[in-house]
Design a protein around this motif. Structure first.
Motif, mmCIF file in Angstrom:
data_model
loop_
_atom_site.group_PDB
_atom_site.id
_atom_site.type_symbol
_atom_site.label_atom_id
_atom_site.label_comp_id
_atom_site.label_asym_id
_atom_site.label_seq_id
_atom_site.Cartn_x
_atom_site.Cartn_y
_atom_site.Cartn_z
ATOM 1 N N VAL A 1 4.144 15.229 0.610
ATOM 2 C CA VAL A 1 3.802 13.848 0.304
ATOM 3 C C VAL A 1 4.668 13.419 -0.864
ATOM 4 C CG1 VAL A 1 2.023 12.273 -0.542
ATOM 5 C CG2 VAL A 1 1.419 14.050 1.096
ATOM 6 N N MET A 2 5.340 12.288 -0.719
ATOM 7 C CA MET A 2 6.124 11.722 -1.814
ATOM 8 C C MET A 2 5.378 10.537 -2.392
ATOM 9 S SD MET A 2 10.046 11.840 -0.521
ATOM 10 C CE MET A 2 10.927 13.397 -0.613
ATOM 11 N N THR A 3 5.375 10.460 -3.711
ATOM 12 C CA THR A 3 4.732 9.344 -4.394
ATOM 13 C C THR A 3 5.596 8.962 -5.590
ATOM 14 O OG1 THR A 3 2.608 8.500 -5.198
ATOM 15 C CG2 THR A 3 3.244 10.726 -5.911
ATOM 16 N N THR A 4 5.150 8.003 -6.334
ATOM 17 C CA THR A 4 5.879 7.527 -7.496
ATOM 18 C C THR A 4 4.889 7.231 -8.612
ATOM 19 O OG1 THR A 4 7.420 5.837 -8.277
ATOM 20 C CG2 THR A 4 5.827 5.147 -6.634
ATOM 21 N N THR A 5 5.385 7.092 -9.809
ATOM 22 C CA THR A 5 4.518 6.701 -10.915
ATOM 23 C C THR A 5 4.498 5.186 -11.062
ATOM 24 O OG1 THR A 5 6.341 6.964 -12.481
ATOM 25 C CG2 THR A 5 4.849 8.840 -12.204
ATOM 26 N N GLU A 6 5.375 4.518 -10.346
ATOM 27 C CA GLU A 6 5.452 3.055 -10.405
ATOM 28 C C GLU A 6 4.342 2.440 -9.562
ATOM 29 O OE1 GLU A 6 7.811 1.702 -12.386
ATOM 30 O OE2 GLU A 6 8.382 3.763 -12.837
ATOM 31 N N ASP A 7 3.926 1.243 -9.918
ATOM 32 C CA ASP A 7 2.906 0.528 -9.160
ATOM 33 C C ASP A 7 3.589 -0.236 -8.027
ATOM 34 O OD1 ASP A 7 0.429 -0.379 -8.429
ATOM 35 O OD2 ASP A 7 0.396 -2.013 -9.895
ATOM 36 N N THR A 8 3.963 0.496 -6.982
ATOM 37 C CA THR A 8 4.678 -0.079 -5.837
ATOM 38 C C THR A 8 3.971 0.336 -4.554
ATOM 39 O OG1 THR A 8 6.103 1.855 -5.560
ATOM 40 C CG2 THR A 8 6.892 0.132 -7.066
ATOM 41 N N ASP A 9 4.569 -0.016 -3.442
ATOM 42 C CA ASP A 9 4.023 0.385 -2.143
ATOM 43 C C ASP A 9 4.325 1.833 -1.809
ATOM 44 O OD1 ASP A 9 2.948 -2.107 -1.691
ATOM 45 O OD2 ASP A 9 4.702 -2.841 -0.617
ATOM 46 N N GLY A 10 5.085 2.507 -2.651
ATOM 47 C CA GLY A 10 5.428 3.903 -2.424
ATOM 48 C C GLY A 10 6.862 4.161 -2.826
ATOM 49 N N PRO A 11 7.272 5.405 -2.776
ATOM 50 C CA PRO A 11 8.620 5.770 -3.216
ATOM 51 C C PRO A 11 9.677 5.491 -2.154
ATOM 52 C CG PRO A 11 7.523 7.683 -2.391
ATOM 53 C CD PRO A 11 6.507 6.558 -2.334
ATOM 54 N N VAL A 12 10.908 5.530 -2.595
ATOM 55 C CA VAL A 12 12.041 5.499 -1.671
ATOM 56 C C VAL A 12 12.153 6.904 -1.082
ATOM 57 C CG1 VAL A 12 14.547 5.247 -1.507
ATOM 58 C CG2 VAL A 12 13.238 3.756 -3.041
ATOM 59 N N VAL A 13 12.145 7.005 0.229
ATOM 60 C CA VAL A 13 12.275 8.304 0.896
ATOM 61 C C VAL A 13 13.759 8.573 1.129
ATOM 62 C CG1 VAL A 13 11.721 9.637 2.960
ATOM 63 C CG2 VAL A 13 10.014 8.100 1.970
ATOM 64 N N PRO A 14 14.254 9.721 0.671
ATOM 65 C CA PRO A 14 15.676 10.040 0.841
ATOM 66 C C PRO A 14 16.089 10.072 2.312
ATOM 67 C CG PRO A 14 14.687 11.510 -0.753
ATOM 68 C CD PRO A 14 13.563 10.758 -0.100
ATOM 69 N N PRO A 15 17.333 9.668 2.578
ATOM 70 C CA PRO A 15 17.840 9.701 3.957
ATOM 71 C C PRO A 15 17.689 11.097 4.571
ATOM 72 C CG PRO A 15 19.411 8.624 2.483
ATOM 73 C CD PRO A 15 18.334 9.212 1.618
ATOM 74 N N GLY A 16 17.256 11.120 5.817
ATOM 75 C CA GLY A 16 17.075 12.380 6.534
ATOM 76 C C GLY A 16 15.663 12.928 6.441
ATOM 77 N N LEU A 17 14.876 12.408 5.512
ATOM 78 C CA LEU A 17 13.502 12.906 5.352
ATOM 79 C C LEU A 17 12.458 11.911 5.863
ATOM 80 C CD1 LEU A 17 13.682 14.524 1.800
ATOM 81 C CD2 LEU A 17 13.920 15.612 4.030
ATOM 82 N N GLU A 18 12.904 10.781 6.373
ATOM 83 C CA GLU A 18 11.989 9.712 6.783
ATOM 84 C C GLU A 18 10.889 10.178 7.731
ATOM 85 O OE1 GLU A 18 15.296 9.655 7.217
ATOM 86 O OE2 GLU A 18 16.130 7.863 6.271
ATOM 87 N N HIS A 19 11.200 11.076 8.643
ATOM 88 C CA HIS A 19 10.215 11.525 9.633
ATOM 89 C C HIS A 19 9.662 12.910 9.319
ATOM 90 C CE1 HIS A 19 11.244 8.025 11.930
ATOM 91 N NE2 HIS A 19 12.533 8.356 11.857
ATOM 92 N N ARG A 20 9.959 13.392 8.121
ATOM 93 C CA ARG A 20 9.522 14.742 7.746
ATOM 94 C C ARG A 20 8.513 14.746 6.600
ATOM 95 N NH1 ARG A 20 15.074 15.521 9.185
ATOM 96 N NH2 ARG A 20 15.229 17.094 10.819
ATOM 97 N N VAL A 21 8.398 13.628 5.898
ATOM 98 C CA VAL A 21 7.487 13.544 4.757
ATOM 99 C C VAL A 21 6.599 12.318 4.911
ATOM 100 C CG1 VAL A 21 9.175 14.664 3.234
ATOM 101 C CG2 VAL A 21 9.016 12.167 3.280
ATOM 102 N N THR A 22 5.525 12.302 4.136
ATOM 103 C CA THR A 22 4.653 11.141 4.064
ATOM 104 C C THR A 22 4.860 10.498 2.705
ATOM 105 O OG1 THR A 22 3.015 12.180 5.497
ATOM 106 C CG2 THR A 22 2.241 10.381 4.098
ATOM 107 N N ALA A 23 5.078 9.199 2.687
ATOM 108 C CA ALA A 23 5.246 8.471 1.431
ATOM 109 C C ALA A 23 4.018 7.616 1.185
ATOM 110 C CB ALA A 23 6.494 7.596 1.498
ATOM 111 N N CYS A 24 3.556 7.613 -0.056
ATOM 112 C CA CYS A 24 2.393 6.797 -0.371
ATOM 113 C C CYS A 24 2.434 6.364 -1.836
ATOM 114 C CB CYS A 24 1.100 7.529 -0.057
ATOM 115 S SG CYS A 24 0.725 8.914 -1.135
ATOM 116 N N PRO A 25 1.799 5.231 -2.139
ATOM 117 C CA PRO A 25 1.689 4.815 -3.540
ATOM 118 C C PRO A 25 0.715 5.737 -4.264
ATOM 119 C CG PRO A 25 0.522 3.273 -2.116
ATOM 120 C CD PRO A 25 1.202 4.266 -1.230
ATOM 121 N N PRO A 26 0.792 5.790 -5.585
ATOM 122 C CA PRO A 26 -0.087 6.693 -6.343
ATOM 123 C C PRO A 26 -1.573 6.485 -6.053
ATOM 124 C CG PRO A 26 1.531 5.685 -7.797
ATOM 125 C CD PRO A 26 1.700 5.049 -6.460
#
Length: 125
Positions: A85-110
């Motif tokens: 799971v990728m997240t960020t400390t910023e108050d956003t909709d979630g982190p930028v997912v690095p190219p190539g990982l888009e379908h391998r990780v889950t991105a979510c806001p904190p």
């Protein structure tokens, strides 16, 4: 639940780690305090190689599009078939997912991180 925690920049995951610990998770950082990968530090081992390996990896990242050297634990986790799971400390909709990982990780806001962790725990039970 045991979580492998990595971060894009030094000390960026401190608040996320504290929140996860307060929620009852066992948090294992990818790096020793000096910044070295735990597996490569003198006498160290990687949490992914331990008998009670992490159930989930959480990566706290900034706005950079690519993985930083401090985030290589994401690759290790994916190779070990540990969900990420990728997240960020910023108050956003979630982190930028690095190219190539888009379908391998889950991105979510904190604010959604704990629910994402619980979801992965349910699927592994």
């Amino acid at each position: 639940m045991r979580i492998l925690l990595t971060e894009a920049t030094f000390d960026e995951s401190r608040e996320v780690a504290a929140t996860l610990r307060n929620l009852g998770c066992r948090v294992s950082p990818c790096h020793v305090r000096a910044g070295l990968c735990r597996a490569l530090s003198p006498g160290g081992t990687c949490p992914l190689d331990e008998a009670d390996a992490p159930d989930l990896a959480v990566d706290v990242r900034g706005a950079e599009p690519g993985l930083t050297a401090r985030e290589f634990g994401v690759v290790c986790a994916l190779r070990a078939r540990v969900p990420v799971v990728m997240t960020t400390t910023e108050d956003t909709d979630g982190p930028v997912v690095p190219p190539g990982l888009e379908h391998r990780v889950t991105a979510c806001p904190p604010k959604d991180l704990f629910e994402a962790c619980r979801g992965f725990l349910r699927t592994r039970a």
